[in-house]
Design an enzyme around this catalytic site. Structure first.
Site, short mmCIF file in Angstrom:
data_model
loop_
_atom_site.label_atom_id
_atom_site.label_comp_id
_atom_site.label_asym_id
_atom_site.label_seq_id
_atom_site.Cartn_x
_atom_site.Cartn_y
_atom_site.Cartn_z
N PHE A 1 49.94 44.56 27.99
CA PHE A 1 50.29 43.64 26.77
C PHE A 1 52.04 44.03 26.65
CE2 PHE A 1 45.88 43.21 26.34
CZ PHE A 1 45.71 42.37 25.38
N VAL B 1 51.45 49.21 28.64
CA VAL B 1 52.99 48.74 29.29
C VAL B 1 54.01 49.80 29.44
CG1 VAL B 1 54.12 47.83 27.51
CG2 VAL B 1 54.50 46.83 29.81
N GLU C 1 41.70 53.76 20.52
CA GLU C 1 41.40 55.04 21.50
C GLU C 1 40.14 55.82 20.74
OE1 GLU C 1 44.27 57.35 23.61
OE2 GLU C 1 43.84 58.94 22.03
N LYS D 1 58.84 57.02 24.80
CA LYS D 1 58.47 56.21 23.71
C LYS D 1 59.64 55.73 22.55
CE LYS D 1 54.09 56.38 25.36
NZ LYS D 1 54.53 56.72 26.56
#
Length: 429
Positions: A200, A292, A381, A423
């Site tokens: 995604f 991704v 998760e 991140k």
């Protein structure tokens, strides 16, 4: 024979072997000294004059000669202190004393030597048999490797003694050194295996991560097998053009954008489930679903393929279970009081049937929580961990298959295959 029974028998066998060996040696020594002592006691003065040195009369091994001298001296002192002591009682039990003593002892020593050699041979053979149960690879007790395909029988669980290589329900945990990549590649080429890779790329994730993800996947992911990349994005026109390797194709699937990444993460379960039913099931046997914001840096090959594949979280694989961040909210369908391992939702896969069941189950749990105005601790998760707790994966990937550099150096990680990217949001790292 189960691993538990074999491990128990191995421990018992080794204990009794070494204890029994020491005990037999001790008894042999005591018996030899008694025989020598009795023979010395029986020797009368006339015999002593006829053969004043029985050691010379019975030339044998140095240890036996030494025993003769010691025995004669000990029994001589006993006779002087206790004349009424009758050795004849012992002689009835030991008829091979006196003149036949030396020859019999030679035979006895020879037989005992053969027995010792035989015992060493047996402990070696038995050690090899029990080795799979008592080796230091830290496989949980009571486990036996459950192989999905013949190729999985080639796994060498003993090659890694520093990590756990098998779960307590028999699923292999894939570490570097356990497998021959050529064997797996040849097997899956022969079987005609094809793989779908879903990812995604929503919002800024398309610009920040997608290009590097796809180019690195083309170099390292399932090399030698046909692969289709399914890119789910809210901006299909911005997907970069790529020159892919032979046997690789790219399909772009438009999806709706959500404001929060948590919603994107949770709703991907429904999107993947729908794509499996409409597209993937007709083209591919296997499917892998990845985040991704990752980069392939090493082989991520066919050894990872299996019926149901989960990934050990690199931040929790070597920590006590009480630190696992399961959802402990009893109002959530992802609630877990305890579990086996902690799995990372950044990588999961298996056959299309297995992944379809997983994604549909997680989606149903997420929607049930929404109706109850509950959100699981770590979103999809948490639901994934609940699913794998109830439906054990048939293969587990080690943290090599998704390593976080923030974890620092780890001696167990011999190779990094997939690495977290930097991140740019508030996600957990």
């Amino acid at each position: 024979m189960g691993f538990l029974m074999r491990g128990f028998l191995a421990s018992v066998f080794r204990f009794f072997f070494f204890f029994g060996f020491a005990f037999v040696c001790f008894c042999m020594s005591v018996l030899s000294l008694i025989c020598l002592a009795v023979a010395s006691w029986k020797a009368v003065p006339e015999e002593e004059e006829r053969c004043s040195d029985p050691v010379r009369r019975c030339a044998g091994p140095p240890g036996m000669n030494f025993g003769l001298n010691v025995g004669r001296r000990v029994l001589s002192k006993m006779r002087n202190r206790c004349p009424e002591f009758q050795a004849c009682r012992l002689l009835r039990l030991l008829p091979f004393a006196d003149s036949l003593l030396c020859n019999r002892l030679r035979v006895l020593y020879g037989l005992c030597g053969c027995v010792i050699l035989l015992l060493f041979f047996l402990i070696g053979a038995s050690g090899r048999f029990f080795e799979s149960a008592v080796r230091e690879f830290r496989s949980p007790p009571g486990t036996k490797l459950q192989t999905e395909y013949n190729v999985d029988s080639s796994l060498d669980l003993r090659s890694r003694t520093d990590v756990t290589t098998c779960t307590d329900w028999g699923a292999p945990i894939m570490w570097d050194g356990m497998f021959d990549p050529n064997i797996y590649d040849e097997h899956h080429k022969k079987m005609g295996s094809t793989v779908a890779l879903t990812v995604f790329a929503i919002g800024r994730y398309l610009e920040l991560y997608l290009m590097e993800f796809l180019t690195s996947a083309d170099r390292h992911f399932m090399v030698g097998l046909p692969v289709t990349y399914y890119v789910f994005t809210d901006a299909p026109e911005n997907v970069p053009g790529l020159h892919l390797m032979a046997g690789r194709t790219l399909e772009i699937i438009p999806v709706k954008r959500h404001e929060r990444w948590q919603d994107i993460s949770m709703m991907r379960m429904k999107t993947i489930a729908d794509a499996i039913q409409t597209r993937i099931r007709h083209r591919h046997r296997y499917i892998f679903c990845l985040d991704v914001d990752q980069v392939f840096v090493g082989r991520f090959g066919s050894e990872a393929l299996g019926e149901s594949v989960a990934l050990m979280h690199s931040s929790f694989y070597n920590t006590p279970q009480e630190r696992y961040t399961y959802d402990h909210n009893p109002n959530s369908t992802a609630y877990m009081e305890k579990g086996d391992l902690y799995y990372h939702a950044a990588v999961f896969g298996g056959t299309w049937q297995s992944v379809a069941n997983l994604t549909e189950s997680c989606h149903q749990g997420i929607m049930a929580d929404k109706r109850n105005q509950v959100e699981a601790l770590w979103h999809d998760e948490s639901h994934l961990n609940k699913y794998f707790w109830l439906h054990k994966p048939s293969k587990v990937l080690s943290p090599e298959y998704c390593w976080n550099l923030l974890n620092g150096f780890s001696k167990e990680i011999h190779v990094q295959r997939l690495r977290w990217g930097e991140k740019h949001d508030d996600r957990r790292t």
